[in-house]
Design a protein around this motif. Structure first.
Motif, PDB file in Angstrom:
ATOM      1  N   UNK A  35       0.813  -1.215   0.000  1.00  0.00           N
ATOM      2  CA  UNK A  35       0.000   0.000   0.000  1.00  0.00           C
ATOM      3  C   UNK A  35       0.843   1.259   0.000  1.00  0.00           C
ATOM      4  N   UNK A  36       1.958   1.261   0.732  1.00  0.00           N
ATOM      5  CA  UNK A  36       2.714   2.489   0.892  1.00  0.00           C
ATOM      6  C   UNK A  36       1.999   3.425   1.862  1.00  0.00           C
ATOM      7  N   UNK A  37       2.509   4.630   2.008  1.00  0.00           N
ATOM      8  CA  UNK A  37       1.964   5.577   2.974  1.00  0.00           C
ATOM      9  C   UNK A  37       1.230   6.716   2.286  1.00  0.00           C
ATOM     10  N   UNK A  38       0.482   7.480   3.092  1.00  0.00           N
ATOM     11  CA  UNK A  38      -0.176   8.683   2.594  1.00  0.00           C
ATOM     12  C   UNK A  38      -1.618   8.519   2.180  1.00  0.00           C
ATOM     13  N   UNK A  39      -2.222   7.364   2.478  1.00  0.00           N
ATOM     14  CA  UNK A  39      -3.600   7.116   2.074  1.00  0.00           C
ATOM     15  C   UNK A  39      -4.584   7.955   2.897  1.00  0.00           C
ATOM     16  N   UNK A  40      -5.668   8.363   2.239  1.00  0.00           N
ATOM     17  CA  UNK A  40      -6.758   9.069   2.926  1.00  0.00           C
ATOM     18  C   UNK A  40      -7.743   8.095   3.547  1.00  0.00           C
ATOM     19  N   UNK A  41      -7.646   6.832   3.142  1.00  0.00           N
ATOM     20  CA  UNK A  41      -8.562   5.802   3.602  1.00  0.00           C
ATOM     21  C   UNK A  41      -7.742   4.565   3.981  1.00  0.00           C
ATOM     22  N   UNK A  42      -8.400   3.601   4.629  1.00  0.00           N
ATOM     23  CA  UNK A  42      -7.773   2.311   4.870  1.00  0.00           C
ATOM     24  C   UNK A  42      -7.609   1.628   3.514  1.00  0.00           C
ATOM     25  N   UNK A  43      -6.368   1.382   3.066  1.00  0.00           N
ATOM     26  CA  UNK A  43      -6.176   0.856   1.710  1.00  0.00           C
ATOM     27  C   UNK A  43      -6.710  -0.558   1.511  1.00  0.00           C
ATOM     28  N   UNK A  44      -6.958  -1.261   2.611  1.00  0.00           N
ATOM     29  CA  UNK A  44      -7.433  -2.638   2.487  1.00  0.00           C
ATOM     30  C   UNK A  44      -8.877  -2.808   2.962  1.00  0.00           C
ATOM     31  N   UNK A  45      -9.608  -1.712   2.926  1.00  0.00           N
ATOM     32  CA  UNK A  45     -11.040  -1.751   3.171  1.00  0.00           C
ATOM     33  C   UNK A  45     -11.693  -0.872   2.121  1.00  0.00           C
ATOM     34  N   UNK A  46     -12.452  -1.505   1.225  1.00  0.00           N
ATOM     35  CA  UNK A  46     -13.021  -0.771   0.091  1.00  0.00           C
ATOM     36  C   UNK A  46     -13.916   0.372   0.564  1.00  0.00           C
ATOM     37  N   UNK A  47     -13.730   1.526  -0.062  1.00  0.00           N
ATOM     38  CA  UNK A  47     -14.550   2.704   0.224  1.00  0.00           C
ATOM     39  C   UNK A  47     -15.242   3.116  -1.079  1.00  0.00           C
ATOM     40  N   UNK A  48     -16.549   3.277  -1.027  1.00  0.00           N
ATOM     41  CA  UNK A  48     -17.318   3.721  -2.196  1.00  0.00           C
ATOM     42  C   UNK A  48     -17.641   5.189  -2.020  1.00  0.00           C
ATOM     43  N   UNK A  49     -17.175   5.990  -2.998  1.00  0.00           N
ATOM     44  CA  UNK A  49     -17.357   7.436  -2.884  1.00  0.00           C
ATOM     45  C   UNK A  49     -17.374   8.068  -4.264  1.00  0.00           C
ATOM     46  N   UNK A  50     -18.383   8.865  -4.534  1.00  0.00           N
ATOM     47  CA  UNK A  50     -18.455   9.667  -5.759  1.00  0.00           C
ATOM     48  C   UNK A  50     -18.264   8.822  -7.024  1.00  0.00           C
ATOM     49  N   UNK A  51     -18.935   7.685  -7.082  1.00  0.00           N
ATOM     50  CA  UNK A  51     -18.872   6.840  -8.266  1.00  0.00           C
ATOM     51  C   UNK A  51     -17.587   6.051  -8.404  1.00  0.00           C
ATOM     52  N   UNK A  52     -16.845   5.954  -7.301  1.00  0.00           N
ATOM     53  CA  UNK A  52     -15.573   5.257  -7.315  1.00  0.00           C
ATOM     54  C   UNK A  52     -15.513   4.209  -6.202  1.00  0.00           C
ATOM     55  N   UNK A  53     -14.710   3.189  -6.418  1.00  0.00           N
ATOM     56  CA  UNK A  53     -14.339   2.259  -5.352  1.00  0.00           C
ATOM     57  C   UNK A  53     -12.854   2.471  -5.101  1.00  0.00           C
ATOM     58  N   UNK A  54     -12.516   2.861  -3.868  1.00  0.00           N
ATOM     59  CA  UNK A  54     -11.131   3.138  -3.520  1.00  0.00           C
ATOM     60  C   UNK A  54     -10.547   1.995  -2.707  1.00  0.00           C
ATOM     61  N   UNK A  55      -9.257   1.739  -2.895  1.00  0.00           N
ATOM     62  CA  UNK A  55      -8.557   0.717  -2.131  1.00  0.00           C
ATOM     63  C   UNK A  55      -7.407   0.144  -2.936  1.00  0.00           C
ATOM     64  N   UNK A  56      -6.428  -0.408  -2.235  1.00  0.00           N
ATOM     65  CA  UNK A  56      -5.303  -1.010  -2.948  1.00  0.00           C
ATOM     66  C   UNK A  56      -5.789  -2.200  -3.772  1.00  0.00           C
ATOM     67  N   UNK A  57      -5.484  -2.183  -5.040  1.00  0.00           N
ATOM     68  CA  UNK A  57      -5.919  -3.233  -5.949  1.00  0.00           C
ATOM     69  C   UNK A  57      -7.278  -2.991  -6.569  1.00  0.00           C
ATOM     70  N   UNK A  58      -7.894  -1.836  -6.289  1.00  0.00           N
ATOM     71  CA  UNK A  58      -9.230  -1.566  -6.835  1.00  0.00           C
ATOM     72  C   UNK A  58      -9.214  -1.600  -8.359  1.00  0.00           C
ATOM     73  N   UNK A  59      -8.241  -0.909  -8.967  1.00  0.00           N
ATOM     74  CA  UNK A  59      -8.167  -0.880 -10.427  1.00  0.00           C
ATOM     75  C   UNK A  59      -7.205  -1.942 -10.957  1.00  0.00           C
ATOM     76  N   UNK A  60      -6.242  -2.353 -10.133  1.00  0.00           N
ATOM     77  CA  UNK A  60      -5.249  -3.341 -10.552  1.00  0.00           C
ATOM     78  C   UNK A  60      -5.237  -4.523  -9.591  1.00  0.00           C
ATOM     79  N   UNK A  61      -6.195  -5.534  -9.701  1.00  0.00           N
ATOM     80  CA  UNK A  61      -7.214  -5.455 -10.726  1.00  0.00           C
ATOM     81  C   UNK A  61      -8.521  -6.094 -10.267  1.00  0.00           C
ATOM     82  N   UNK A  62      -8.918  -5.743  -9.022  1.00  0.00           N
ATOM     83  CA  UNK A  62     -10.169  -6.298  -8.501  1.00  0.00           C
ATOM     84  C   UNK A  62     -11.369  -5.837  -9.317  1.00  0.00           C
TER      85      UNK A  62
END
Length: 346
Positions: A35-62
């Motif tokens: 994950x690295x540092x500097x996240x606004x959210x828990x990188x390993x807990x999916x967050x749904x916001x403004x038409x997006x799913x945020x989290x490590x691996x969200x786009x690459x490639x869950x």
């Protein structure tokens, strides 16, 4: 096969529906980078916001995995009778080369007729291939001595610096005349590249004249080139430079070889996917070659037509606050459904 796997079992999960050929396989890797540092959210807990799913691996490639699971589920709920088979393959270790994931899958478990890897190409682009890579080190052997008597030694660092500077200047001049005929989607992407110094090894202590130093090279290879020719080319340039320094020894060691991969733009897989996409999003996706490495080469080396097509935006991969657009997942899932209909119902 995989040093990182020792003590940590990996699982390749394959599901199949239907019988016979053609076998269409959707591939997705479930491993992610740290994950690295500097996240606004828990990188390993999916967050749904403004038409997006945020989290490590969200786009690459869950997100890509979600898209093809949705597509296969919808297709199977609509059609009980169809020709051929559909496979879903979930693999590990793409982020460390994929040999124990897709590489093992295609060699020993399932060799489909067609493969779609749901990497985040974006709905508007299909990756029909990727560049190859040759990684290694140029090693310089001098003579170690006490730091207070440097005249008794041969400083490997000093010679490494000279060789590295000359090598990259000569080699970049050679490479600038080569341009691939394919579209890479980014400026200068069609050119082979050389990057040095990503890793440097050597030295033991501040008061020691180093007898050994090495610098890495990362040579990216376009589909028109062959790895064996590239390796020979690097060796010739380094050896030609080393002749000027008889007081040292120079050695080249190769650490990784990745073949470039390409599926022909006129193949059934590519043409059918483009038509399916046009029916859903209103235009045919652009055909590009990925500047990075993908698991495509494992399929293509086994004679399987393969492409990467998945939801984006791909530029968010490996970044802080990584996200995928929900709209992209829906678009690509519908393209997959249209593609399956064109391949298995006609």
């Amino acid at each position: 096969m995989c040093r990182e796997c020792v003590g940590y079992p990996r699982y390749i999960v394959v599901g199949r529906a239907g019988f016979g050929k053609p076998v269409i396989q959707f591939n997705g890797h479930y491993d992610v980078v740290p994950a690295g540092s500097g996240w606004s959210y828990n990188p390993f807990k999916a967050v749904i916001y403004d038409g997006r799913v945020l989290g490590r691996g969200a786009v690459d490639m869950k997100g890509g995995i979600a898209a093809f699971i949705i597509a296969v589920k919808v297709f199977l709920s609509r059609y009980k009778d169809f020709r051929g088979s559909i496979e879903i393959a979930l693999v590990p270790d793409e982020e460390i080369g994929g040999e124990s994931g897709s590489g093992y899958l295609v060699k020993y478990i399932s060799k489909p007729d067609y493969a779609i890897i749901a990497e985040p190409s974006n709905s508007s682009s299909i990756w029909i291939g990727h560049k190859g890579a040759l990684w290694g080190f140029v090693e310089v052997f001098g003579k170690q001595s006490h730091g207070s008597t440097p005249w008794k030694g041969v400083n490997a660092f000093e010679y490494m610096a000279k060789i590295a500077t000359r090598f990259v200047e000569v080699y970049r001049n050679v490479l600038k005349s080569r341009v691939s005929v394919y579209d890479y989607g980014v400026e200068r992407g069609a050119m082979p590249t050389i990057n040095i110094g990503g890793e440097v090894k050597g030295g033991v202590k501040i008061n020691v004249v180093p007898g050994y130093y090495a610098f890495s090279f990362d040579r990216r290879v376009i589909p028109e080139e062959k790895l064996d020719d590239v390796e020979k080319e690097i060796a010739e340039i380094v050896n030609r430079i080393a002749i000027d320094y008889p007081e040292i020894q120079v050695k080249i060691s190769i650490t990784n070889r990745l073949n470039p991969a390409l599926t022909k733009p006129e193949s059934i897989l590519v043409t059918k996917m483009r038509k399916a996409a046009k029916a859903v999003i209103g235009f045919e996706p652009k055909l590009t070659v990925c500047v990075g490495g993908l698991d495509l080469h494992y399929y293509i080396e086994q004679g399987v037509d393969a492409i990467s097509y998945g939801p984006g935006p791909g530029e968010n991969a490996h970044t802080v606050d990584e996200y995928i657009l929900i709209d992209e997942i829906e678009k690509v899932a519908n393209v997959y459904i249209a593609f399956l209909e064109s391949m298995l119902l006609s």
